[in-house]
Write a protein that holds these residues in place. Structure first.
Motif, PDB file in Angstrom:
ATOM      1  N   VAL A   1       0.840  -1.198   0.000  1.00 49.14           N
ATOM      2  CA  VAL A   1       0.000   0.000   0.000  1.00 49.14           C
ATOM      3  C   VAL A   1       0.878   1.251   0.000  1.00 49.14           C
ATOM      4  O   VAL A   1       0.608   2.221  -0.718  1.00 49.14           O
ATOM      5  N   VAL A   2       1.942   1.240   0.794  1.00 49.12           N
ATOM      6  CA  VAL A   2       2.862   2.382   0.836  1.00 49.12           C
ATOM      7  C   VAL A   2       3.528   2.573  -0.527  1.00 49.12           C
ATOM      8  O   VAL A   2       3.681   3.706  -1.002  1.00 49.12           O
ATOM      9  N   LEU A   3       3.925   1.478  -1.163  1.00 46.32           N
ATOM     10  CA  LEU A   3       4.588   1.581  -2.458  1.00 46.32           C
ATOM     11  C   LEU A   3       3.687   2.210  -3.515  1.00 46.32           C
ATOM     12  O   LEU A   3       4.174   2.777  -4.498  1.00 46.32           O
ATOM     13  N   GLU A   4       2.364   2.125  -3.311  1.00 50.65           N
ATOM     14  CA  GLU A   4       1.436   2.771  -4.237  1.00 50.65           C
ATOM     15  C   GLU A   4       1.589   4.290  -4.239  1.00 50.65           C
ATOM     16  O   GLU A   4       1.179   4.957  -5.181  1.00 50.65           O
ATOM     17  N   SER A   5       2.163   4.837  -3.173  1.00 46.16           N
ATOM     18  CA  SER A   5       2.323   6.294  -3.091  1.00 46.16           C
ATOM     19  C   SER A   5       3.532   6.785  -3.891  1.00 46.16           C
ATOM     20  O   SER A   5       3.719   7.993  -4.057  1.00 46.16           O
ATOM     21  N   LEU A   6       4.367   5.876  -4.367  1.00 47.07           N
ATOM     22  CA  LEU A   6       5.542   6.250  -5.143  1.00 47.07           C
ATOM     23  C   LEU A   6       5.198   6.372  -6.620  1.00 47.07           C
ATOM     24  O   LEU A   6       4.235   5.772  -7.102  1.00 47.07           O
TER      25      LEU A   6
ATOM     26  N   THR B   1      16.780   9.303  -7.104  1.00 44.38           N
ATOM     27  CA  THR B   1      15.467   8.665  -7.063  1.00 44.38           C
ATOM     28  C   THR B   1      15.364   7.720  -5.871  1.00 44.38           C
ATOM     29  O   THR B   1      14.337   7.666  -5.186  1.00 44.38           O
ATOM     30  N   ALA B   2      16.425   6.960  -5.614  1.00 47.79           N
ATOM     31  CA  ALA B   2      16.433   6.029  -4.481  1.00 47.79           C
ATOM     32  C   ALA B   2      16.308   6.777  -3.161  1.00 47.79           C
ATOM     33  O   ALA B   2      15.557   6.353  -2.265  1.00 47.79           O
ATOM     34  N   HIS B   3      17.008   7.898  -3.036  1.00 50.73           N
ATOM     35  CA  HIS B   3      16.936   8.694  -1.804  1.00 50.73           C
ATOM     36  C   HIS B   3      15.529   9.240  -1.602  1.00 50.73           C
ATOM     37  O   HIS B   3      14.983   9.194  -0.489  1.00 50.73           O
ATOM     38  N   ARG B   4      14.924   9.727  -2.679  1.00 50.15           N
ATOM     39  CA  ARG B   4      13.568  10.274  -2.599  1.00 50.15           C
ATOM     40  C   ARG B   4      12.559   9.179  -2.244  1.00 50.15           C
ATOM     41  O   ARG B   4      11.700   9.366  -1.382  1.00 50.15           O
ATOM     42  N   ALA B   5      12.684   8.023  -2.889  1.00 46.74           N
ATOM     43  CA  ALA B   5      11.760   6.916  -2.629  1.00 46.74           C
ATOM     44  C   ALA B   5      11.900   6.417  -1.196  1.00 46.74           C
ATOM     45  O   ALA B   5      10.901   6.151  -0.514  1.00 46.74           O
TER      46      ALA B   5
END
Length: 306
Positions: free
Chosen positions: A115-120, A155-159
């Protein structure tokens, strides 16, 4: 279903060897068993048609293919999910007990994490999965996604920041979870409103995903009273005397499957906080229950980094 009839053993072997890794990558990218299987089908066709003599590292080639196919599918799926009827929840997946016992792995495939990954954004999700779940280096991810290494690092830092800010933090003790699951099941089965309410945290939230295919709450429900009454109402609807539930491993954690006869009616996953159910998710969309059918334990393990 991948057609193996025309594939010789030399063609099939690398794909078979890495299939669980490929499914695990696609599933975490998409949150959908059906879409992950479709991606593997497309990846198989690309592999079968490729000039395999020029492929030095079949594993890297296949991961790159699956990641980019999943990325394309996730990007196109955004508009569809925005028009989805009611809350969108990931498709649940049966996981093997030995896999579920790996706490770190269970967390990466848990319903809460999906569910959290859906916010990315799709790109952030791809980078996060490859880096944080499978341990790929920034250089390897840059090669997979055909992007600069510096861009991948950003991108990795932001994610990672987005996930850490939204990621629920609950301690899950297997014995405690089993005991609470059994009590919750007994309370629901007995139709005791007060007993169900006592199992729920004061700020409990419940989501139900019917996808417009079956009756479900169109918005999240909050508070023990609302959630308990809704739960008992949902469970009271099946008129069949064959309706029952049993605990199973779903997405790396103990959850519940509800049945009518041999047919799966729904899957329940939840988070625990201070011995009570904090977040409860009910997947009842019949189109999203293939992954909890008996015999389906898709590749969920996280193999060692390349």
């Amino acid at each position: 279903m991948i057609n193996k009839s025309s594939a010789g053993p030399d063609v099939l072997a690398p794909f078979t060897e890495h299939r669980r890794l490929l499914f695990a990558t696609a599933y975490r990218m998409l949150g959908s068993v059906a879409d992950a299987e479709d991606v593997l089908q497309d990846a198989w066709l690309k592999w079968a048609q490729a000039d395999r003599g020029s492929v030095r590292n079949p594993r890297a080639y296949l991961v790159r293919t699956v990641t980019n196919l999943a990325l394309n599918r996730l990007t196109s799926a955004r508009a569809t999910r925005e028009a989805y009827v009611g809350p969108w929840l990931p498709e649940p997946l049966l996981t093997e007990p030995d896999v579920a016992e790996e706490a770190e792995l269970a967390d990466t495939v848990s319903t809460a994490m999906l569910v959290v990954l859906e916010s990315l954004s799709p790109l952030e999700r791809a980078v996060f999965v490859l880096r944080e779940v499978f341990g790929y280096s920034y250089a390897e991810i840059a090669d997979v996604l055909d992007r600069g290494e510096a861009s991948v690092r950003q991108t990795a830092h932001r994610a990672r920041g987005h996930v850490q800010a939204r990621r629920p933090r609950f301690d899950t003790d297997a014995e405690e979870r089993r005991e609470i699951t059994d009590r919750f099941l007994a309370a629901c089965g007995g139709g005791d409103l007060n007993a169900v309410m006592e199992m729920l945290a004061p700020d409990v939230t419940a989501w139900s995903d019917g996808g417009g295919k079956v009756s479900a709450a169109r918005r999240p429900l909050h508070g023990p009273d609302h959630v308990a009454r809704w739960l008992l109402g949902v469970l009271a609807k099946p008129a069949s005397a064959d309706a029952y539930a049993r605990p199973v491993q779903i997405n790396g954690e103990l959850g519940l499957l509800w049945y009518i006869g041999d047919a799966v009616l729904g899957a329940v996953t939840f988070d625990l906080a201070d011995g009570r159910i904090q977040n409860l998710r009910l997947q009842i969309n019949p189109d999203k229950l293939a992954g909890v059918q008996e015999g389906h334990t898709g590749g969920t393990e996280a193999p060692a980094a390349p």
